[in-house]
Design an enzyme around this catalytic site. Structure first.
Site, PDB file in Angstrom:
ATOM      1  N   GLU A  24      -6.059  50.996 -47.758  1.00 33.43           N
ATOM      2  CA  GLU A  24      -5.642  49.660 -47.721  1.00 33.43           C
ATOM      3  C   GLU A  24      -5.576  48.986 -46.124  1.00 33.43           C
ATOM      4  O   GLU A  24      -5.364  47.782 -46.128  1.00 33.43           O
ATOM      5  CB  GLU A  24      -4.281  49.496 -48.585  1.00 33.43           C
ATOM      6  CG  GLU A  24      -2.937  49.771 -47.944  1.00 33.43           C
ATOM      7  CD  GLU A  24      -2.579  51.386 -47.902  1.00 33.43           C
ATOM      8  OE1 GLU A  24      -3.637  52.003 -48.350  1.00 33.43           O
ATOM      9  OE2 GLU A  24      -1.549  51.674 -47.673  1.00 33.43           O
TER      10      GLU A  24
ATOM     11  N   CYS B 178      -0.271  57.859 -49.891  1.00 34.87           N
ATOM     12  CA  CYS B 178       0.783  58.083 -48.847  1.00 34.87           C
ATOM     13  C   CYS B 178       2.077  58.650 -49.589  1.00 34.87           C
ATOM     14  O   CYS B 178       2.254  59.575 -50.315  1.00 34.87           O
ATOM     15  CB  CYS B 178       0.986  57.450 -47.489  1.00 34.87           C
ATOM     16  SG  CYS B 178       1.903  58.190 -46.113  1.00 34.87           S
TER      17      CYS B 178
ATOM     18  N   HIS C 252      -4.263  55.744 -45.995  1.00 28.36           N
ATOM     19  CA  HIS C 252      -4.044  54.698 -46.269  1.00 28.36           C
ATOM     20  C   HIS C 252      -5.346  53.689 -46.247  1.00 28.36           C
ATOM     21  O   HIS C 252      -5.418  53.009 -45.151  1.00 28.36           O
ATOM     22  CB  HIS C 252      -3.120  53.746 -45.288  1.00 28.36           C
ATOM     23  CG  HIS C 252      -1.553  54.197 -45.371  1.00 28.36           C
ATOM     24  ND1 HIS C 252      -0.748  53.481 -46.066  1.00 28.36           N
ATOM     25  CD2 HIS C 252      -1.114  55.208 -44.726  1.00 28.36           C
ATOM     26  CE1 HIS C 252       0.544  54.444 -45.733  1.00 28.36           C
ATOM     27  NE2 HIS C 252       0.034  55.368 -44.847  1.00 28.36           N
TER      28      HIS C 252
HETATM   29  N1  GLN Z   1       6.780  59.823 -44.729  1.00 29.30           N
HETATM   30  C1  GLN Z   1       6.833  58.780 -45.760  1.00 29.30           C
HETATM   31  C2  GLN Z   1       7.703  59.086 -47.005  1.00 29.30           C
HETATM   32  O1  GLN Z   1       8.013  60.519 -47.007  1.00 29.30           O
HETATM   33  C3  GLN Z   1       5.494  58.503 -46.254  1.00 29.30           C
HETATM   34  C4  GLN Z   1       4.988  57.603 -45.013  1.00 29.30           C
HETATM   35  C5  GLN Z   1       3.769  56.742 -45.645  1.00 29.30           C
HETATM   36  O2  GLN Z   1       3.863  55.999 -46.799  1.00 29.30           O
HETATM   37  N2  GLN Z   1       3.060  55.853 -44.767  1.00 29.30           N
HETATM   38  O3  GLN Z   1       7.623  58.707 -47.935  1.00 29.30           O
END
Ligand code: GLN
Length: 205
Positions: A186, A81, A184
């Site tokens: 994890e 992410c 994710h």
């Molecule tokens: N929207 C977040 C960002 O721009 C990422 C979200 C996440 O890691 N769950 O970093």
């Protein structure tokens, strides 16, 4: 090698969940907050969280150039992410001052899912991971807008009701020793993605 030492960038985000998954995959874990800790690890996980915050903290902790250098020198890295955003060569809808660590020749769109929905879950087939699809949890997630030919696409969002404009989008990639998922793993208790990364770390050592 025996147990590889895998670091998790521990400036912000869901560090503990990655540590637990890595331990289950036979890796030793180290929280990385300073250069001396970075220099010891065989690979680095960049967790989910907020890429703009992590970017700022990389500056504060004087880790930006050291992490960039290790990534450029071939250290295996896995970003989930926000971590995917940081590993991308280019970000759309980022903050103009947000830093990139590089490593993946991809362009990501930040908060891409979040325009319609804040979070989205779906079973996704992942190349390189056996045993059926993984449950992909997307939380204000990016997707990969474009990838260079050197990048292997591991997963796309299936065409299911509810996927909306995310259907068909690239959400997991690999390029050499660099791995990234927009979701994710994890958070699900399924450690197969971490197992793949630990194998990559072992192979690179
Ligand atoms: N929207 C977040 C960002 O721009 C990422 C979200 C996440 O890691 N769950 O970093």
């Amino acid at each position: 090698m025996g147990r590889p030492l895998v670091g998790v960038l521990a400036l912000q985000g869901d560090v503990r969940e990655h540590a637990r998954a890595l331990a289950e995959c036979g890796a030793d874990f180290s929280a990385v907050r300073r250069e001396s800790e970075l220099s010891e690890v065989d690979g680095l996980v960049i967790p989910g969280g907020e890429s703009t915050t992590m970017s700022r903290l990389l500056d504060t902790f004087e880790l930006l150039e050291p992490v960039r250098k290790r990534i450029a020198d071939g250290m295996p890295a896995y970003g989930s992410c926000a971590g995917m955003i940081l590993l991308a060569r280019e970000v759309l809808d980022g903050r103009p001052d947000q830093h990139q660590l590089g490593g993946l020749d991809i362009t990501v769109r930040r908060n891409a899912f979040g325009r319609q929905v804040d979070s989205f879950e779906e079973d996704v087939e992942l190349t390189g991971v056996d045993g059926g699809p993984v449950r992909a949890v997307f939380i204000r997630a990016p997707w990969v807008e474009s990838a260079s030919p050197e990048v292997e696409v591991l997963a796309t969002v299936p065409e299911v009701p509810g996927a909306g404009s995310a259907a068909g989008r690239i959400v997991a990639v690999r390029q050499g020793a660099k791995l990234a998922t927009a979701f994710h793993p994890e958070l699900t208790g399924d450690t197969r993605v971490h197992r793949l990364f630990v194998e990559m770390v072992r192979a690179a050592a």
